[in-house]
Design an enzyme around this catalytic site. Structure first.
Site, PDB file in Angstrom:
ATOM      1  N   GLY A 165      28.944  49.463   7.576  1.00  0.00           N
ATOM      2  CA  GLY A 165      29.650  50.392   8.463  1.00  0.00           C
ATOM      3  C   GLY A 165      30.037  51.725   7.812  1.00  0.00           C
ATOM      4  O   GLY A 165      30.677  52.556   8.454  1.00  0.00           O
ATOM      5  N   GLU A 200      22.604  58.423  17.123  1.00  0.00           N
ATOM      6  CA  GLU A 200      22.373  57.562  18.293  1.00  0.00           C
ATOM      7  C   GLU A 200      23.439  57.794  19.341  1.00  0.00           C
ATOM      8  O   GLU A 200      24.548  58.214  19.026  1.00  0.00           O
ATOM      9  CB  GLU A 200      22.489  56.084  17.875  1.00  0.00           C
ATOM     10  CG  GLU A 200      21.312  55.579  17.120  1.00  0.00           C
ATOM     11  CD  GLU A 200      21.455  54.136  16.678  1.00  0.00           C
ATOM     12  OE1 GLU A 200      22.549  53.556  16.796  1.00  0.00           O
ATOM     13  OE2 GLU A 200      20.450  53.613  16.200  1.00  0.00           O
ATOM     14  N   HIS A 208      27.307  41.942  20.308  1.00  0.00           N
ATOM     15  CA  HIS A 208      26.302  41.814  19.246  1.00  0.00           C
ATOM     16  C   HIS A 208      25.505  40.541  19.541  1.00  0.00           C
ATOM     17  O   HIS A 208      26.047  39.436  19.493  1.00  0.00           O
ATOM     18  CB  HIS A 208      26.989  41.724  17.881  1.00  0.00           C
ATOM     19  CG  HIS A 208      26.050  41.434  16.743  1.00  0.00           C
ATOM     20  ND1 HIS A 208      25.862  42.303  15.699  1.00  0.00           N
ATOM     21  CD2 HIS A 208      25.258  40.366  16.479  1.00  0.00           C
ATOM     22  CE1 HIS A 208      24.979  41.787  14.856  1.00  0.00           C
ATOM     23  NE2 HIS A 208      24.610  40.604  15.298  1.00  0.00           N
ATOM     24  N   HIS A 235      33.249  44.825  10.724  1.00  0.00           N
ATOM     25  CA  HIS A 235      31.827  44.531  10.712  1.00  0.00           C
ATOM     26  C   HIS A 235      31.475  43.197  10.066  1.00  0.00           C
ATOM     27  O   HIS A 235      30.323  42.943   9.761  1.00  0.00           O
ATOM     28  CB  HIS A 235      31.028  45.666  10.048  1.00  0.00           C
ATOM     29  CG  HIS A 235      31.204  46.975  10.745  1.00  0.00           C
ATOM     30  ND1 HIS A 235      30.895  47.146  12.069  1.00  0.00           N
ATOM     31  CD2 HIS A 235      31.676  48.163  10.319  1.00  0.00           C
ATOM     32  CE1 HIS A 235      31.168  48.376  12.421  1.00  0.00           C
ATOM     33  NE2 HIS A 235      31.648  49.022  11.388  1.00  0.00           N
ATOM     34  N   GLU A 275      18.804  42.149  15.136  1.00  0.00           N
ATOM     35  CA  GLU A 275      20.133  42.321  15.715  1.00  0.00           C
ATOM     36  C   GLU A 275      20.095  43.403  16.789  1.00  0.00           C
ATOM     37  O   GLU A 275      19.525  44.480  16.575  1.00  0.00           O
ATOM     38  CB  GLU A 275      21.142  42.714  14.626  1.00  0.00           C
ATOM     39  CG  GLU A 275      21.275  41.661  13.536  1.00  0.00           C
ATOM     40  CD  GLU A 275      22.446  41.902  12.591  1.00  0.00           C
ATOM     41  OE1 GLU A 275      22.979  40.924  12.065  1.00  0.00           O
ATOM     42  OE2 GLU A 275      22.827  43.071  12.386  1.00  0.00           O
ATOM     43  N   ARG A 291      15.914  37.930   6.049  1.00  0.00           N
ATOM     44  CA  ARG A 291      16.366  36.791   5.234  1.00  0.00           C
ATOM     45  C   ARG A 291      16.990  35.759   6.160  1.00  0.00           C
ATOM     46  O   ARG A 291      17.141  36.003   7.350  1.00  0.00           O
ATOM     47  CB  ARG A 291      17.431  37.262   4.236  1.00  0.00           C
ATOM     48  CG  ARG A 291      18.560  38.013   4.945  1.00  0.00           C
ATOM     49  CD  ARG A 291      19.754  38.244   4.064  1.00  0.00           C
ATOM     50  NE  ARG A 291      20.695  39.176   4.663  1.00  0.00           N
ATOM     51  CZ  ARG A 291      21.591  38.899   5.581  1.00  0.00           C
ATOM     52  NH1 ARG A 291      21.658  37.672   6.075  1.00  0.00           N
ATOM     53  NH2 ARG A 291      22.413  39.810   6.053  1.00  0.00           N
TER      54      ARG A 291
HETATM   55  P1  ADP Z   1      25.628  48.682   8.877  1.00  0.00           P
HETATM   56  O1  ADP Z   1      24.345  48.412   8.182  1.00  0.00           O
HETATM   57  O2  ADP Z   1      26.463  49.728   8.206  1.00  0.00           O
HETATM   58  O3  ADP Z   1      26.389  47.439   9.187  1.00  0.00           O
HETATM   59  P2  ADP Z   1      24.625  48.890  11.628  1.00  0.00           P
HETATM   60  O4  ADP Z   1      23.628  49.874  12.120  1.00  0.00           O
HETATM   61  O5  ADP Z   1      24.209  47.466  11.528  1.00  0.00           O
HETATM   62  O6  ADP Z   1      25.213  49.422  10.237  1.00  0.00           O
HETATM   63  O7  ADP Z   1      25.885  48.983  12.543  1.00  0.00           O
HETATM   64  C1  ADP Z   1      27.077  48.334  12.202  1.00  0.00           C
HETATM   65  C2  ADP Z   1      27.946  48.162  13.420  1.00  0.00           C
HETATM   66  O8  ADP Z   1      28.296  49.435  13.986  1.00  0.00           O
HETATM   67  C3  ADP Z   1      27.287  47.404  14.555  1.00  0.00           C
HETATM   68  O9  ADP Z   1      27.404  46.010  14.406  1.00  0.00           O
HETATM   69  C4  ADP Z   1      28.072  47.918  15.727  1.00  0.00           C
HETATM   70  O10 ADP Z   1      29.323  47.250  15.767  1.00  0.00           O
HETATM   71  C5  ADP Z   1      28.322  49.379  15.384  1.00  0.00           C
HETATM   72  N1  ADP Z   1      27.277  50.254  15.940  1.00  0.00           N
HETATM   73  C6  ADP Z   1      26.086  50.572  15.362  1.00  0.00           C
HETATM   74  N2  ADP Z   1      25.371  51.404  16.161  1.00  0.00           N
HETATM   75  C7  ADP Z   1      26.116  51.610  17.271  1.00  0.00           C
HETATM   76  C8  ADP Z   1      25.944  52.383  18.475  1.00  0.00           C
HETATM   77  N3  ADP Z   1      24.847  53.118  18.701  1.00  0.00           N
HETATM   78  N4  ADP Z   1      26.950  52.343  19.394  1.00  0.00           N
HETATM   79  C9  ADP Z   1      28.069  51.613  19.179  1.00  0.00           C
HETATM   80  N5  ADP Z   1      28.300  50.890  18.081  1.00  0.00           N
HETATM   81  C10 ADP Z   1      27.350  50.870  17.129  1.00  0.00           C
END
Ligand code: ADP
Length: 451
Positions: A165, A200, A208, A235, A275, A291
């Site tokens: 995050g 985005e 999720h 997260h 995911e 993984r």
């Molecule tokens: P990281 O690798 O830092 O965990 P992610 O891309 O997996 O990053 O995103 C982490 C979290 O951030 C997601 O699980 C979600 O809760 C939130 N998130 C990511 N992208 C979005 C989005 N476009 N809109 C709203 N929340 C988002």
């Protein structure tokens, strides 16, 4: 099939791998730091090698020591587990260069999915739905503003090498977007040494939802349904369930099929998870984990498939035992992640487990490294046990989860059990009415009431 597997991990996941090996008649080598000399995975393995002092960078991330341990013990494969070296493409390559198998996908697949911009581009090419946003990296605030004109506000600025995050900023207007680009860039540079950003549309109330996949790189890739992992704080997932209480049969079938077909086209060979964020009946790719995942047992519970065993089997060059039509999902499963921490402030609580009693009965599985007298080290992740409960339907599963949590005794340290008990008695949770923000709000409200 492999004769001997070195398990490059610790804790409950090392035990999980060890058990799969035993079930398959494969010898095991445990590696451990000095802090883990008395750990359960060391006690149960056929052989063990100390690979360094307590800090992870000197032991569980010590590539040379792990490769040496594998060579000395004559292991023919290395299982990296989760975290540590599990998504390190260079490590996977080195394992192969040393004439051993890496139990995971190809280094190339790990590399592509580990780079967020490349992963998203690949997802689009493979027909996976993604969050609308920039086409690759954004070079400036001006470019970000142009993209926002097509997506609308709010938007999310994200770091290409982000994780946990960090390097993510929400913006509601042009002015905020200028600041977000600047701040996210600085944060990403400091945290990851790379200030590449992308952007985005920001989704307000998503869930999720992730799809469990298994591919053998020999013409078969199956999905084992979804897991709903919306209950998170900072997260970090806390309680997961399968199936999701909100997906329709049609949505489940559609996203499962899209994901499996994409991975077949990709040539994916291992266990993996895609995911998604899910909002208003639509799915949006966020990342792929190349993984095994901590929450895989709930998919095992509803499918009867041993995901670890299949992962090992395909790494050894065998075909998957299952075709898509063999996958029949039945009943409901919940996983409670039990951490050694204050249940409401999440402050770690390492120390000695003075008494330990595990629940049992119909539908209860425990994956845990704990035993009475075990001293939980402060150096690692706070996850100490996973309680996995299976019921014939969601209601039955919730009742059994309550029963199991009530029976579980872990004295000497604080654990997340009280929070899990709150959750399985909560109205919203019982109705399945929650999203990715629900848990943090719930805990904030509880803490405010206590003040
Ligand atoms: P990281 O690798 O830092 O965990 P992610 O891309 O997996 O990053 O995103 C982490 C979290 O951030 C997601 O699980 C979600 O809760 C939130 N998130 C990511 N992208 C979005 C989005 N476009 N809109 C709203 N929340 C988002």
């Amino acid at each position: 099939m492999f004769k001997k597997i070195l398990i490059a991990n610790r804790g409950e996941i090392a035990l999980r791998i060890l058990r799969a090996c035993r079930d398959m008649g494969i010898q095991t080598v445990a590696v451990h730091s000095t802090a883990d000399a008395d750990a359960m995975h060391v006690r149960l393995a056929d052989e063990s090698v100390c690979i360094g002092p307590a800090p992870s960078k000197d032991s569980y991330l010590n590539v040379q020591a792990i490769l040496t341990a594998a060579a000395v013990t004559g292991a023919d494969a290395i299982h990296p587990g989760v975290g540590f070296l599990s998504e390190n493409a260079d490590f996977a390559e080195m394992v192969e260069d040393h004439g051993m198998a890496f139990i995971g996908p190809s280094p190339e697949h790990i590399r592509v999915m580990g780079d967020k911009v490349a992963a998203k581009k690949t997802a689009i090419e493979l027909g996976i739905p993604v969050v609308p946003g920039s086409d690759g990296a954004i070079a400036s605030a001006e470019e970000a503003i142009e993209v926002a004109k097509t997506t609308g506000y709010p938007v999310l600025v994200k770091a290409a090498s982000g994780g946990g995050g960090r390097g993510m900023k929400v913006a509601n207007s042009e002015d905020e977007l200028r600041d977000a680009v600047r701040l996210a860039g600085t944060e990403a540079k400091a945290a990851f040494g790379d200030d590449t950003l992308y952007m985005e549309k920001y989704l307000g109330q998503p869930r999720h939802i992730e799809i469990q996949l298994l591919g053998d790189g020999q013409g078969t890739c199956i999905h084992i349904g979804e897991r709903d992992c919306s209950l998170q704080r900072r997260h970090q997932k806390l309680l997961e369930e399968a199936p999701s209480p909100v997906l329709t049969e049609e949505e489940r079938e559609r996203i499962g099929r899209i994901s499996a077909e994409a991975m077949l086209k990709f040539g994916y060979k291992s266990a993996g998870t895609i995911e998604y964020l899910y909002e208003n009946g639509e799915f949006f790719f966020i990342e792929m984990n190349t993984r095994i995942q901590v929450e895989h047992p709930i998919s095992e519970a509803i499918s009867g498939i041993d995901i670890l065993e299949e992962q090992i089997r395909v790494a050894a060059g065998e075909k998957l035992k299952y075709k898509q039509e063999d996958v029949v999902l039945k009943g409901h499963a919940i996983e409670c992640r039990i951490n050694a921490e204050n249940p409401y402030t999440f402050m770690p609580s390492p120390g000695q487990v003075t008494s330990y009693h595990t629940p049992g009965g119909v539908g209860v599985r425990i994956d845990s490294q704990l035993y009475q007298g075990y001293r939980i080290p402060s150096n690692y992740d706070s996850l100490i046990a996973k309680l996995i409960v299976y019921g014939r339907d969601r209601e039955d599963c919730i009742m059994k989860t309550r029963r199991a949590l009530q029976e579980y005794v872990i004295d000497g340290v604080q654990t997340s059990i009280p929070l899990h008990l709150d959750l399985v008695h909560n109205e919203d949770i019982m109705k399945g009415d929650y999203n990715i923000h629900w848990l943090e709000k719930f805990v904030d409200e509880l803490n405010a009431q206590k003040k």
